[in-house]
Design an enzyme around this catalytic site. Structure first.
Site, PDB file in Angstrom:
ATOM      1  N   HIS A 191       1.027  -1.387   0.427  1.00  0.00           N
ATOM      2  CA  HIS A 191       0.308  -0.158   0.209  1.00  0.00           C
ATOM      3  C   HIS A 191       1.108   1.303   0.219  1.00  0.00           C
ATOM      4  O   HIS A 191       0.697   2.250  -1.099  1.00  0.00           O
ATOM      5  CB  HIS A 191      -0.786  -0.110   1.514  1.00  0.00           C
ATOM      6  CG  HIS A 191      -1.920   1.227   1.708  1.00  0.00           C
ATOM      7  ND1 HIS A 191      -2.934   1.528   0.776  1.00  0.00           N
ATOM      8  CD2 HIS A 191      -1.088   2.628   2.476  1.00  0.00           C
ATOM      9  CE1 HIS A 191      -3.532   2.555   0.784  1.00  0.00           C
ATOM     10  NE2 HIS A 191      -3.030   3.346   1.719  1.00  0.00           N
ATOM     11  N   GLU A 192       1.840   1.763   0.477  1.00  0.00           N
ATOM     12  CA  GLU A 192       2.897   2.007   0.532  1.00  0.00           C
ATOM     13  C   GLU A 192       3.150   2.350  -0.353  1.00  0.00           C
ATOM     14  O   GLU A 192       3.892   3.831  -1.107  1.00  0.00           O
ATOM     15  CB  GLU A 192       3.768   1.821   2.093  1.00  0.00           C
ATOM     16  CG  GLU A 192       3.273   2.664   3.506  1.00  0.00           C
ATOM     17  CD  GLU A 192       1.941   3.826   3.962  1.00  0.00           C
ATOM     18  OE1 GLU A 192       2.143   4.680   3.603  1.00  0.00           O
ATOM     19  OE2 GLU A 192       1.080   3.225   4.212  1.00  0.00           O
ATOM     20  N   HIS A 221       1.840   4.212  -2.622  1.00  0.00           N
ATOM     21  CA  HIS A 221       1.758   6.103  -2.835  1.00  0.00           C
ATOM     22  C   HIS A 221       3.018   6.519  -3.474  1.00  0.00           C
ATOM     23  O   HIS A 221       3.182   7.345  -4.124  1.00  0.00           O
ATOM     24  CB  HIS A 221       1.982   7.078  -1.648  1.00  0.00           C
ATOM     25  CG  HIS A 221       0.680   6.637   0.231  1.00  0.00           C
ATOM     26  ND1 HIS A 221      -0.613   7.097  -1.059  1.00  0.00           N
ATOM     27  CD2 HIS A 221       0.998   5.850   0.673  1.00  0.00           C
ATOM     28  CE1 HIS A 221      -1.155   6.469  -0.326  1.00  0.00           C
ATOM     29  NE2 HIS A 221      -1.077   6.049   0.635  1.00  0.00           N
ATOM     30  N   HIS A 235       3.106   8.961  -6.214  1.00  0.00           N
ATOM     31  CA  HIS A 235       4.594   9.981  -6.472  1.00  0.00           C
ATOM     32  C   HIS A 235       4.798  10.452  -8.139  1.00  0.00           C
ATOM     33  O   HIS A 235       5.551  11.460  -8.485  1.00  0.00           O
ATOM     34  CB  HIS A 235       5.094  10.605  -5.243  1.00  0.00           C
ATOM     35  CG  HIS A 235       6.058  10.956  -5.337  1.00  0.00           C
ATOM     36  ND1 HIS A 235       7.023  11.272  -4.434  1.00  0.00           N
ATOM     37  CD2 HIS A 235       5.736  12.607  -5.488  1.00  0.00           C
ATOM     38  CE1 HIS A 235       7.613  12.897  -4.744  1.00  0.00           C
ATOM     39  NE2 HIS A 235       6.990  13.388  -4.948  1.00  0.00           N
TER      40      HIS A 235
END
Length: 238
Positions: free
Chosen positions: A105-106, A109, A113
């Site tokens: 999940h991270e 991100h 980006h």
């Protein structure tokens, strides 16, 4: 005499705050319980959260993001300012399907980006505005209560407006988090880090985590509604 918190010890709008607090508590308990349950299932790939994150980032062509171990429980986050993916004690070295899911999940991100995902960019721009708004909103409202003229009304309205920035931030956060989870599940399946039996487990963990953001947004909206109910009548009374 107005029925504001400054002038009375109790008003019915406190129930809105109470409802928001209960929703957040339920969401927090839910994610902790779900993570604890699926942290007992070791992934067949036997990859730790950190290893899974490195593989996912590399498969996405991302080599300039550092993976760091941070203290705490479920304090995982991606920091776009210095391109660091920070994994908590319960995720970094764990081989569970829950840990791998959170790490993925991270990574979602980080991929957002890289691809200049619009909601993430907007959320980043809102951070200083939301922080300032949430800090200054109540002081403005409280100071405004000491004035009975248009000055007091102006200060109160400014306070409510400032608080609304924090609410907007919470709302913009929702698509960012949902999209990161969708990316994570897709990547985990495509790379074979998790198999078809493990993916549903991870999906439940990520759904529980997503609900915490929904709860925070709901609580913020209820708080804003309370402010409008409490102080909206002042304009009419003045």
């Amino acid at each position: 005499m107005y029925g504001y918190g400054l002038y009375s010890w109790w008003d019915p709008t406190y129930f809105l705050v109470l409802i928001g607090a209960i929703i957040c508590l339920i969401a927090s308990a839910g994610v902790k319980s779900t993570y604890s349950k699926y942290s007992r299932y070791r992934s067949m790939s036997n990859m730790t959260g950190a290893q899974a994150a490195e593989r996912i980032l590399n498969s996405a062509g991302i080599y300039d993001v550092s993976i760091r171990h941070v203290s705490g429980n479920l304090t995982d986050h991606y920091d776009p300012r210095n391109k660091t993916l920070n994994l908590s004690d319960s995720v970094y070295g764990s081989t569970s399907v829950a840990a791998v899911g959170v790490a993925a999940h991270e990574c979602g991100h980080a991929i957002q980006h890289q691809k200049n995902y619009a909601p993430l960019t907007i959320r980043g721009a809102l951070v200083p505005v939301a922080n300032f708004g949430s800090t200054i909103s109540w002081p403005l409202i409280l100071i405004g209560l000491f004035f009975t003229s248009n000055t007091g009304t102006l200060l109160i309205n400014l306070g409510i407006l400032c608080f609304s920035f924090a609410v907007i931030f919470q709302l913009v956060t929702l698509p960012v988090e949902f999209n990161a989870s969708r990316r994570a599940l897709k990547i985990l399946g495509n790379t074979g880090i998790l198999n078809s039996e493990e993916l549903p487990m991870t999906r439940k963990v990520l759904k529980a985590a997503a609900f915490t953001y929904v709860a925070s947004a709901a609580a913020a909206i209820l708080q804003l509604l309370r402010l409008v109910i409490l102080f909206g009548g002042r304009n009419r009374d003045d």
